[in-house]
Design a protein around this motif. Sequence first.
Motif, PDB file in Angstrom:
ATOM      1  N   ALA A  47       0.841  -1.194   0.000  1.00 19.93           N
ATOM      2  CA  ALA A  47       0.000   0.000   0.000  1.00 19.93           C
ATOM      3  C   ALA A  47       0.880   1.249   0.000  1.00 19.93           C
ATOM      4  CB  ALA A  47      -0.914   0.005   1.224  1.00 19.93           C
ATOM      5  N   SER A  48       0.436   2.286  -0.702  1.00 18.18           N
ATOM      6  CA  SER A  48       1.240   3.494  -0.839  1.00 18.18           C
ATOM      7  C   SER A  48       1.216   4.311   0.440  1.00 18.18           C
ATOM      8  CB  SER A  48       0.715   4.349  -1.988  1.00 18.18           C
ATOM      9  OG  SER A  48      -0.548   4.915  -1.636  1.00 18.18           O
ATOM     10  N   HIS A  49       2.219   5.172   0.599  1.00 18.12           N
ATOM     11  CA  HIS A  49       2.264   6.097   1.716  1.00 18.12           C
ATOM     12  C   HIS A  49       0.981   6.922   1.782  1.00 18.12           C
ATOM     13  CE1 HIS A  49       4.679   9.580   3.794  1.00 18.12           C
ATOM     14  NE2 HIS A  49       3.611   9.222   4.478  1.00 18.12           N
ATOM     15  N   ARG A  50       0.525   7.410   0.642  1.00 14.25           N
ATOM     16  CA  ARG A  50      -0.686   8.231   0.608  1.00 14.25           C
ATOM     17  C   ARG A  50      -1.898   7.450   1.096  1.00 14.25           C
ATOM     18  NH1 ARG A  50      -2.398  10.449  -5.151  1.00 14.25           N
ATOM     19  NH2 ARG A  50      -2.724   8.218  -5.423  1.00 14.25           N
ATOM     20  N   ASP A  51      -2.042   6.212   0.632  1.00 14.43           N
ATOM     21  CA  ASP A  51      -3.192   5.406   1.043  1.00 14.43           C
ATOM     22  C   ASP A  51      -3.137   5.078   2.539  1.00 14.43           C
ATOM     23  OD1 ASP A  51      -4.161   5.474  -1.526  1.00 14.43           O
ATOM     24  OD2 ASP A  51      -3.437   3.472  -2.062  1.00 14.43           O
ATOM     25  N   LEU A  52      -1.943   4.757   3.029  1.00 17.81           N
ATOM     26  CA  LEU A  52      -1.813   4.446   4.449  1.00 17.81           C
ATOM     27  C   LEU A  52      -2.091   5.668   5.310  1.00 17.81           C
ATOM     28  CD1 LEU A  52       1.318   2.114   4.451  1.00 17.81           C
ATOM     29  CD2 LEU A  52      -1.083   1.451   4.667  1.00 17.81           C
ATOM     30  N   GLN A  53      -1.625   6.825   4.860  1.00 21.74           N
ATOM     31  CA  GLN A  53      -1.888   8.049   5.608  1.00 21.74           C
ATOM     32  C   GLN A  53      -3.387   8.330   5.675  1.00 21.74           C
ATOM     33  OE1 GLN A  53       0.803  10.189   7.023  1.00 21.74           O
ATOM     34  NE2 GLN A  53      -1.065  10.489   8.214  1.00 21.74           N
ATOM     35  N   ALA A  54      -4.078   8.071   4.582  1.00 27.93           N
ATOM     36  CA  ALA A  54      -5.526   8.286   4.558  1.00 27.93           C
ATOM     37  C   ALA A  54      -6.234   7.349   5.536  1.00 27.93           C
ATOM     38  CB  ALA A  54      -6.060   8.092   3.141  1.00 27.93           C
ATOM     39  N   LEU A  55      -5.791   6.092   5.606  1.00 34.35           N
ATOM     40  CA  LEU A  55      -6.384   5.135   6.547  1.00 34.35           C
ATOM     41  C   LEU A  55      -6.165   5.584   7.991  1.00 34.35           C
ATOM     42  CD1 LEU A  55      -5.361   1.723   4.908  1.00 34.35           C
ATOM     43  CD2 LEU A  55      -7.653   2.726   4.992  1.00 34.35           C
ATOM     44  N   VAL A  56      -4.970   6.048   8.297  1.00 36.00           N
ATOM     45  CA  VAL A  56      -4.668   6.492   9.654  1.00 36.00           C
ATOM     46  C   VAL A  56      -5.466   7.745   9.999  1.00 36.00           C
ATOM     47  CG1 VAL A  56      -2.840   7.453  11.115  1.00 36.00           C
ATOM     48  CG2 VAL A  56      -2.378   5.438   9.696  1.00 36.00           C
ATOM     49  N   ASP A  57      -5.524   8.695   9.071  1.00 31.95           N
ATOM     50  CA  ASP A  57      -6.222   9.955   9.336  1.00 31.95           C
ATOM     51  C   ASP A  57      -7.734   9.768   9.472  1.00 31.95           C
ATOM     52  OD1 ASP A  57      -3.802  11.210   9.222  1.00 31.95           O
ATOM     53  OD2 ASP A  57      -4.045  11.985   7.187  1.00 31.95           O
ATOM     54  N   ALA A  58      -8.252   8.685   8.918  1.00 31.94           N
ATOM     55  CA  ALA A  58      -9.703   8.455   8.954  1.00 31.94           C
ATOM     56  C   ALA A  58     -10.198   8.006  10.323  1.00 31.94           C
ATOM     57  CB  ALA A  58     -10.086   7.415   7.902  1.00 31.94           C
ATOM     58  N   VAL A  59      -9.289   7.636  11.205  1.00 31.11           N
ATOM     59  CA  VAL A  59      -9.681   7.160  12.530  1.00 31.11           C
ATOM     60  C   VAL A  59      -9.849   8.359  13.463  1.00 31.11           C
ATOM     61  CG1 VAL A  59      -9.021   5.751  14.507  1.00 31.11           C
ATOM     62  CG2 VAL A  59      -8.473   4.979  12.187  1.00 31.11           C
ATOM     63  N   ASP A  60     -11.035   8.470  14.065  1.00 30.88           N
ATOM     64  CA  ASP A  60     -11.341   9.562  14.986  1.00 30.88           C
ATOM     65  C   ASP A  60     -10.949   9.141  16.399  1.00 30.88           C
ATOM     66  OD1 ASP A  60     -12.282  11.640  16.469  1.00 30.88           O
ATOM     67  OD2 ASP A  60     -14.381  11.446  15.860  1.00 30.88           O
ATOM     68  N   LEU A  61      -9.812   9.615  16.868  1.00 38.15           N
ATOM     69  CA  LEU A  61      -9.328   9.218  18.183  1.00 38.15           C
ATOM     70  C   LEU A  61     -10.076   9.911  19.326  1.00 38.15           C
ATOM     71  CD1 LEU A  61      -5.483   9.134  17.484  1.00 38.15           C
ATOM     72  CD2 LEU A  61      -7.085   7.207  17.583  1.00 38.15           C
ATOM     73  N   ASP A  62     -10.948  10.875  19.015  1.00 39.66           N
ATOM     74  CA  ASP A  62     -11.754  11.544  20.038  1.00 39.66           C
ATOM     75  C   ASP A  62     -13.184  10.996  20.107  1.00 39.66           C
ATOM     76  OD1 ASP A  62      -9.900  13.406  21.109  1.00 39.66           O
ATOM     77  OD2 ASP A  62     -10.063  14.583  19.267  1.00 39.66           O
ATOM     78  N   ALA A  63     -13.474  10.005  19.282  1.00 40.92           N
ATOM     79  CA  ALA A  63     -14.832   9.445  19.260  1.00 40.92           C
ATOM     80  C   ALA A  63     -15.072   8.565  20.486  1.00 40.92           C
ATOM     81  CB  ALA A  63     -15.031   8.638  17.984  1.00 40.92           C
ATOM     82  N   SER A  64     -16.331   8.235  20.715  1.00 41.28           N
ATOM     83  CA  SER A  64     -16.670   7.313  21.800  1.00 41.28           C
ATOM     84  C   SER A  64     -16.029   5.955  21.539  1.00 41.28           C
ATOM     85  CB  SER A  64     -18.179   7.150  21.901  1.00 41.28           C
ATOM     86  OG  SER A  64     -18.788   8.391  22.193  1.00 41.28           O
ATOM     87  N   GLY A  65     -15.735   5.237  22.630  1.00 36.25           N
ATOM     88  CA  GLY A  65     -15.095   3.938  22.502  1.00 36.25           C
ATOM     89  C   GLY A  65     -15.951   2.939  21.742  1.00 36.25           C
ATOM     90  N   ILE A  66     -15.301   2.043  21.021  1.00 39.75           N
ATOM     91  CA  ILE A  66     -16.024   1.034  20.233  1.00 39.75           C
ATOM     92  C   ILE A  66     -15.903  -0.355  20.845  1.00 39.75           C
ATOM     93  CG2 ILE A  66     -15.824   2.341  18.089  1.00 39.75           C
ATOM     94  CD1 ILE A  66     -13.473   0.583  17.281  1.00 39.75           C
ATOM     95  N   GLY A  67     -15.218  -0.470  22.010  1.00 38.84           N
ATOM     96  CA  GLY A  67     -15.067  -1.754  22.663  1.00 38.84           C
ATOM     97  C   GLY A  67     -13.788  -2.461  22.240  1.00 38.84           C
ATOM     98  N   GLU A  68     -13.322  -3.376  23.109  1.00 33.40           N
ATOM     99  CA  GLU A  68     -12.041  -4.025  22.847  1.00 33.40           C
ATOM    100  C   GLU A  68     -12.043  -4.830  21.553  1.00 33.40           C
ATOM    101  OE1 GLU A  68     -13.561  -4.829  25.914  1.00 33.40           O
ATOM    102  OE2 GLU A  68     -12.113  -4.395  27.518  1.00 33.40           O
ATOM    103  N   ALA A  69     -13.085  -5.628  21.344  1.00 31.21           N
ATOM    104  CA  ALA A  69     -13.106  -6.510  20.178  1.00 31.21           C
ATOM    105  C   ALA A  69     -13.056  -5.709  18.884  1.00 31.21           C
ATOM    106  CB  ALA A  69     -14.351  -7.398  20.213  1.00 31.21           C
ATOM    107  N   ALA A  70     -13.868  -4.671  18.808  1.00 31.71           N
ATOM    108  CA  ALA A  70     -13.891  -3.858  17.588  1.00 31.71           C
ATOM    109  C   ALA A  70     -12.587  -3.084  17.424  1.00 31.71           C
ATOM    110  CB  ALA A  70     -15.074  -2.892  17.627  1.00 31.71           C
ATOM    111  N   ALA A  71     -12.033  -2.578  18.536  1.00 39.14           N
ATOM    112  CA  ALA A  71     -10.790  -1.809  18.448  1.00 39.14           C
ATOM    113  C   ALA A  71      -9.637  -2.680  17.981  1.00 39.14           C
ATOM    114  CB  ALA A  71     -10.463  -1.189  19.803  1.00 39.14           C
TER     115      ALA A  71
END
Length: 517
Positions: A58-82
Amino acid sequence: MGRPQPDDTTAPAQEAERLEDAALLRADTAERYEEIVTDVVDRIAARLRRTSAPSSGASHRDLQALVDAVDLDASGIGEAAALSEADDLYAQHAVWFHHPFYAAHLNCPVAISAVAAESMMAAINTSVDTYDQSTVATLMERRLIAWTCERLGFAAGDGVFTSGGTQSNLQALFLAREGAIAATGRDRSAVLPRLRVLTSAESHFSVARSALLLGLADDAVVPVATDGDGRVLADALREAVADVRASGDVPMAVVATAGTTDRGVIDPLVAMADACDDADVWLHVDAAYGGGLLVSPTRRHLLDGIERARSVTVDFHKTFFQPVSSSALLVQEPADLATVAWHADYLNPASEAASEPNQVDRSLQTTRRFDALKLWTTLRAVGADGLGRMVDTVCDLAARVRERLDDDGDLRPIGRTDLSTVLFRYQPAGLDDATADRLVPHVRRVLFESGRAMVARTVIDGRPCLKLTLLNPDATDSDIDGVLGLVRATARGVLAGERLAGRAAPDAEASAEETAR
């Protein structure tokens, strides 16, 4: 703008919910822990079974987009989903060092017993800085330090586990600095600018960076001449030490390298020890790469002379097949470690210094992982001789690959190694040096971006070259031939693209990448 704070009426309920969401490891969550960790193990095992390349490509650009898409301030999704998300994000796109087509840097596949021990120590979360936080863990680490000192030939040595070779080298040079200042009997501020560290240009970059961190002068690292294979010339070392003294400076330490990063060669340790003994200079041996020879049934003699060093770096997470991090600094004289001791009433009060084996007195770190457990379990699982045979296997593989390159029509070998490094260039007959130079970074980048194989690049005697660092005992001659086949195909693809398009190599790399895929 900060996040909104709960009012007093809702805080207790939300706090209870938060603690439940955190699911701390304790008696009543043991079953939950077992389920979650088992699921992670199952996922990784499945990936190990189906991994077909060192990375996803996967390209640097695609990986950066995947990382940036995660909202680290959102409500927890639980251990299994995380953890499922982490599997898709991290494990899916990780670099897999166990794959035989990974041959780039000093990264090794890891012993199963060590991985299991990593899980054990993470769950228990021991810190081995003081005895009252660690008890038996401190005693086990001390036993492994003694074992390593015995392998080195340090009759009454001591040491401490560190995060890696960089930290080990830093601490060694700190000890040498303090020893040199004390020996002069002069004021620290007067001596510090005059201290010099002598080493070859082949030594690890951490030597120069340590000099900077230790407040030495900009020209404190004095390069010592080497032979054609990159090993320190003992006569040149003697002359360099004499020149330092003649100029009014103080030779603080000599750093020998037992396994240079680029070439994998070992400096002449006996001759360098002779020179240091004659000049009364601290000898540090950086054996981060070559330390695995301590258990080699056939190559231990390459480290002859290491027993005369004042300090030694060994990285177990290289040629002992341990997960990062696992390294150690060893010293010939236990008293040398005393200069790092720093007492605090809340941690290791001076009044109790002799009552408990507090290892914070030996370390630059305070909180410190029980990384020794991984090596302990590996030694018990496969034995020192078993580890040594694995080291010999990768060195033997490198020797066979290098020998075949002598007769290769496309790939030209460069130098020789004592360990498991192979340097080479794509340069068939008729290809000029400038073109071969230009191909090196493009071939490495195309292979990396394809995900199919990973090789490194470096510069030797002013010439760019490709590098195989072979640390996988399971890799076969056929595997490495496959990597070299991809190198040939990629280089030819770049050249063909240039001729076809009449453009510079970077514009032709799409064609080469397609070939690599």
